[in-house]
Design a protein around this motif. Structure first.
Motif, short mmCIF file in Angstrom:
data_model
loop_
_atom_site.label_atom_id
_atom_site.label_comp_id
_atom_site.label_asym_id
_atom_site.label_seq_id
_atom_site.Cartn_x
_atom_site.Cartn_y
_atom_site.Cartn_z
N THR A 111 0.82 -1.22 0.00
CA THR A 111 0.00 0.00 0.00
C THR A 111 0.85 1.27 0.00
OG1 THR A 111 -0.19 -0.18 2.40
CG2 THR A 111 -2.01 -1.07 1.08
N ARG A 112 2.06 1.21 0.54
CA ARG A 112 2.91 2.39 0.56
C ARG A 112 3.24 2.83 -0.87
NH1 ARG A 112 8.79 3.06 3.43
NH2 ARG A 112 7.65 2.03 5.11
N ILE A 113 3.62 1.88 -1.70
CA ILE A 113 3.98 2.21 -3.08
C ILE A 113 2.74 2.49 -3.91
CG2 ILE A 113 5.21 1.43 -5.14
CD1 ILE A 113 6.99 2.08 -2.65
N GLU A 114 1.67 1.75 -3.67
CA GLU A 114 0.41 2.02 -4.39
C GLU A 114 -0.08 3.44 -4.13
OE1 GLU A 114 -1.50 -2.46 -4.61
OE2 GLU A 114 -2.15 -1.11 -3.01
N ARG A 115 -0.06 3.85 -2.87
CA ARG A 115 -0.53 5.21 -2.52
C ARG A 115 0.39 6.28 -3.07
NH1 ARG A 115 -2.01 3.49 3.58
NH2 ARG A 115 -4.00 2.49 3.11
N LEU A 116 1.69 6.01 -3.07
CA LEU A 116 2.63 6.96 -3.64
C LEU A 116 2.41 7.08 -5.14
CD1 LEU A 116 5.08 8.83 -3.56
CD2 LEU A 116 6.54 6.79 -3.64
N ALA A 117 2.34 5.96 -5.84
CA ALA A 117 2.17 5.97 -7.29
C ALA A 117 0.83 6.56 -7.72
CB ALA A 117 2.32 4.55 -7.84
N SER A 118 -0.17 6.49 -6.85
CA SER A 118 -1.48 7.09 -7.17
C SER A 118 -1.59 8.51 -6.63
CB SER A 118 -2.62 6.22 -6.65
OG SER A 118 -2.59 6.17 -5.24
N GLU A 119 -0.46 9.05 -6.15
CA GLU A 119 -0.34 10.44 -5.71
C GLU A 119 -1.21 10.77 -4.50
OE1 GLU A 119 -0.51 13.13 -9.14
OE2 GLU A 119 0.00 11.43 -10.42
N GLN A 120 -1.41 9.78 -3.64
CA GLN A 120 -2.19 9.97 -2.43
C GLN A 120 -1.34 10.32 -1.22
OE1 GLN A 120 -4.52 6.43 -1.83
NE2 GLN A 120 -5.54 6.60 -3.80
N THR A 121 -0.06 9.92 -1.25
CA THR A 121 0.83 10.16 -0.12
C THR A 121 2.17 10.70 -0.63
OG1 THR A 121 1.70 7.90 -0.17
CG2 THR A 121 -0.17 8.33 1.31
#
Length: 99
Positions: free
Chosen positions: A38-48
């Motif tokens: 989820t850390r990379i998913e959220r980063l790649a989706s510009e959420q974090t």
């Protein structure tokens, strides 16, 4: 002030310049970095944002530098937040160097 470019989130750079060309999923990268998917998913989706920890790991894996990732984040933060503070910033008097 003229705004030439919209701020680019480091997640967009990760997604478009690294993950897509490598045909790599966020989950696969997360496994390589030993972090939660989820850390990379959220980063790649510009959420974090990119954290120091993530910047160090991305730099190691992609043979970049942590500064590259943190500078992307810093630039994004400044560009994104400045407009919201513009009125307050305009109200600040600059120091008088003559004294």
């Amino acid at each position: 002030m003229l705004k030439l470019l919209t701020p680019v989130h480091p997640g967009e750079i990760l997604r478009e310049e690294y993950l897509k060309p490598l045909a790599m999923s966020a989950g696969a990268l997360a496994r390589k970095l030993n972090v939660p998917r989820t850390r990379i998913e959220r980063l790649a989706s510009e959420q974090t944002p990119v954290t120091t920890d993530t910047a160090l790991r991305l730099a190691k894996y992609f043979r970049t530098t942590p500064d590259f990732w943190l500078n992307l984040q810093s630039s994004y933060d400044l560009s994104s937040q400045a407009p919201a503070l513009q009125e307050e910033l305009d109200a600040i008097e600059e120091i008088d160097h003559a004294t």
